[in-house]
Design a protein around this motif. Structure first.
Motif, short mmCIF file in Angstrom:
data_model
loop_
_atom_site.label_atom_id
_atom_site.label_comp_id
_atom_site.label_asym_id
_atom_site.label_seq_id
_atom_site.Cartn_x
_atom_site.Cartn_y
_atom_site.Cartn_z
N PHE A 1 16.33 97.96 80.18
CA PHE A 1 17.26 97.33 81.17
C PHE A 1 18.29 96.41 80.46
O PHE A 1 19.35 96.05 81.01
CB PHE A 1 16.67 97.11 82.52
N GLU B 1 14.31 95.44 87.73
CA GLU B 1 14.57 96.93 87.53
C GLU B 1 13.51 97.51 87.12
O GLU B 1 13.14 98.86 87.53
CB GLU B 1 15.75 96.98 86.50
N TYR C 1 20.67 106.14 88.42
CA TYR C 1 21.02 105.32 87.13
C TYR C 1 22.09 105.67 86.33
O TYR C 1 22.20 105.41 85.27
CB TYR C 1 19.60 105.35 86.28
N PRO D 1 16.43 92.41 84.65
CA PRO D 1 15.64 93.57 84.14
C PRO D 1 14.11 93.48 84.73
O PRO D 1 13.43 94.62 84.90
CB PRO D 1 15.47 93.08 82.67
N ALA E 1 21.52 95.08 82.68
CA ALA E 1 21.04 94.69 84.08
C ALA E 1 20.88 93.13 84.29
O ALA E 1 20.51 92.42 83.39
CB ALA E 1 19.32 95.33 84.11
#
Length: 222
Positions: free
Chosen positions: A143, A154, A189, A151, A148
């Motif tokens: 990620f 996520e 995603y 992360p 991101a």
């Protein structure tokens, strides 16, 4: 003619595998408390005393089933490539494993939630803690590569979503839309649409999806 030591070793290994397979089936069908050693060995076609020989008793047999699930989970193959390719590969691998290991998923789900076996599952989580941390960090790295902002969150949400799919499939079986769930995750995603469906055996769908808890876990989940 007497069997060789190698033949005896293979026979012992096969007996152990049969006991584990039968235990998983019966735990999934009846729950842990509803499956006796006598029933497990009868289905396996082996002598009842072999459970003690290979495992030491029913609790150790339960632990062996749980450990087998963790070994399979952390032994899932990974995909090389870009972060998007790795994420798509992770989604596909977990959903494939979910589709092909239904009795084991149902058995372990009951073990996670039942007071009589929750302790055994918690102890297994501790034993596999280091491997879990490595796997989690690998997903966070993926990620991070995708840019991101958080992360860690996520990773938690991806894991929670995949675990939710696993639990729902364990409860609803083939009436749960695994392929549709997979494609939904690709969209969430922003991954390129998969080239084709996963090779999972599922009945054709006509009209709206309706979940039916056919063959669900036999033990109460709460």
């Amino acid at each position: 003619m007497a069997r060789s030591e190698e033949q005896n070793r293979l026979a012992r290994e096969r007996a152990r595998e049969l006991i584990l397979e039968s235990a998983i089936e019966l735990f999934a069908e009846r729950g842990v408390s509803g499956a006796s050693i006598a029933e497990i060995t009868q289905r396996a076609g082996v002598a009842q005393g072999l459970v003690n020989y290979h495992f030491g008793g029913k609790e150790q047999l339960i632990v062996a089933v749980i450990d087998g699930w963790f070994d399979a989970l952390f032994g899932l193959p990974s995909v090389d490539g870009t972060a998007d390719e790795r994420l798509a590969g992770l989604i596909d691998t977990v959903i494939m494993a979910t589709g092909y290991a239904l009795p084991l998923q149902r058995a372990v789900l009951a073990m996670q939630l039942q007071p009589s076996t929750h302790r055994l599952f918690a102890e297994a989580e501790e034993r596999y803690g280091d491997r879990a941390l490595v796997a989690e960090e690998s997903v966070r790295d993926m990620f991070r590569e995708r840019g991101a902002a958080d992360p860690e969150v996520e990773e938690i949400m991806l894991r929670s979503t995949l675990e939710g799919i696993l639990v729902k499939f364990a409860v609803y079986g083939d009436t749960f839309p695994l392929e549709e769930a997979r494609r939904w995750m690709y969209r969430i995603y922003a991954l390129p649409a998969p080239a084709g469906p996963l090779p999972l055996e599922a009945p054709p769908r006509a009209g709206a999806i309706r979940l039916r808890a056919i063959g669900a876990v036999r033990e109460p989940l709460v």
